[in-house]
Design an enzyme around this catalytic site. Structure first.
Site, mmCIF file in Angstrom:
data_model
loop_
_atom_site.group_PDB
_atom_site.id
_atom_site.type_symbol
_atom_site.label_atom_id
_atom_site.label_comp_id
_atom_site.label_asym_id
_atom_site.label_seq_id
_atom_site.Cartn_x
_atom_site.Cartn_y
_atom_site.Cartn_z
ATOM 1 N N HIS A 120 -0.865 -8.039 5.095
ATOM 2 C CA HIS A 120 -1.333 -7.318 3.914
ATOM 3 C C HIS A 120 -1.149 -8.087 2.612
ATOM 4 O O HIS A 120 -0.911 -7.515 1.554
ATOM 5 C CB HIS A 120 -0.643 -5.944 3.824
ATOM 6 C CG HIS A 120 -1.524 -4.876 3.245
ATOM 7 N ND1 HIS A 120 -1.582 -4.612 1.910
ATOM 8 C CD2 HIS A 120 -2.397 -4.013 3.814
ATOM 9 C CE1 HIS A 120 -2.439 -3.624 1.689
ATOM 10 N NE2 HIS A 120 -2.954 -3.242 2.833
ATOM 11 N N ASP B 120 -5.932 2.969 7.303
ATOM 12 C CA ASP B 120 -5.455 1.604 7.076
ATOM 13 C C ASP B 120 -3.920 1.512 7.170
ATOM 14 O O ASP B 120 -3.213 2.497 6.963
ATOM 15 C CB ASP B 120 -5.836 1.144 5.662
ATOM 16 C CG ASP B 120 -7.325 0.868 5.528
ATOM 17 O OD1 ASP B 120 -8.106 1.264 6.416
ATOM 18 O OD2 ASP B 120 -7.708 0.268 4.503
ATOM 19 N N HIS C 55 -4.820 6.458 5.023
ATOM 20 C CA HIS C 55 -3.785 5.522 5.458
ATOM 21 C C HIS C 55 -2.871 6.143 6.506
ATOM 22 O O HIS C 55 -2.555 7.333 6.432
ATOM 23 C CB HIS C 55 -2.949 5.069 4.255
ATOM 24 C CG HIS C 55 -3.736 4.259 3.271
ATOM 25 N ND1 HIS C 55 -4.510 4.848 2.308
ATOM 26 C CD2 HIS C 55 -3.889 2.916 3.129
ATOM 27 C CE1 HIS C 55 -5.113 3.891 1.593
ATOM 28 N NE2 HIS C 55 -4.738 2.718 2.069
HETATM 29 NI NI NI Z 1 -4.182 -1.646 3.228
#
Ligand code: NI
Length: 235
Positions: free
Chosen positions: A105, A50, A194
């Site tokens: 985000h 992500d 991530h």
């Molecule tokens: Ni995120």
């Protein structure tokens, strides 16, 4: 691919797989559901990344995946995709799957319906300038409510959460990160990692995790591939 998956009809999958988010933070509606893992006995798992693309972390992650010949799913932030189109193109060229992780985000439940739509659409536009239309959506911070779920579903998205969260953004040591993934992983797991803008042990840890999972008989696939193996779960 080693497995022989084929997509069952959506109704079957929705009946058995698309359970409401486990934290129970929203009231499930009739139609909107999320997926956080697949119910299968087959040793198949999906790595997801992500918050990218990022100019430092993403190339490191891509190099590891290329070396190990693994396809993963990247839930990209729209503004990062606009900033680093070449990295997004590299992800696509390497055969990875791209999902929508909003434009900037923000916590989507706080936004109006129109603003949520805009978050999804702007990101989709950034992605489709390079990649096929994304089919998967993951809400920023995992923050969801029925409004967000419905918005994603209306645009044709499957909302994807996760079942393994080693919190790599907290920058644990490589060893700790590897161990926390391996302790939690099960057949059908979706692993949350991530490739955002922070320095991270993730690329190094991923290389080790891939080797260990393969040693244990696991195959690593994209989320869409994972969704397709549902029907062979009992074999
Ligand atoms: Ni995120």
């Amino acid at each position: 691919m080693k497995f022989f998956g084929y997509m069952l009809c959506g109704l079957v999958i929705f009946s058995f797989v698309f359970a409401p988010n486990e934290d129970g933070k929203y009231t499930p509606s009739t139609h909107a559901r999320t997926i956080s893992k697949m119910p299968t006995n087959h040793k198949v798992v999906a790595l997801t990344f992500d918050d990218g693309p990022d100019r430092r972390t993403t190339p490191e992650v891509l190099a590891v995946l290329r070396e190990k010949k693994v396809h993963a799913t990247f839930f990209v932030i729209g503004e990062n995709a606009e900033r680093y189109p070449n990295l997004l193109a590299e992800e696509v060229r390497d055969g990875h799957e791209i999902g929508n992780h909003s434009f900037d985000h923000k916590a989507l439940p706080r936004l109006s319906e129109a603003m949520i739509d805009q978050e999804l659409e702007r990101t989709e536009k950034a992605i489709t300038s390079i990649a096929p239309k994304p089919l998967l959506f993951r809400p920023p911070g995992g923050k969801l409510d029925n409004k967000v779920l419905a918005a994603a579903q209306n645009k044709g998205y499957t909302t994807v959460m996760w079942s393994v969260d080693p919190r790599d953004w907290r920058k644990p040591s490589v060893e700790k990160l590897v161990n926390s993934i391996l302790q939690e992983v099960k057949p059908g797991s979706i692993i949350l990692l991530h490739d955002g803008k922070y320095p991270s042990p993730t690329p190094q840890a991923v290389a080790i995790v891939i080797d260990r999972l393969r040693d244990a008989g696991y195959e690593l696939v994209t989320v869409s591939e994972l969704l397709q193996i549902y029907d062979i779960g009992g074999q």
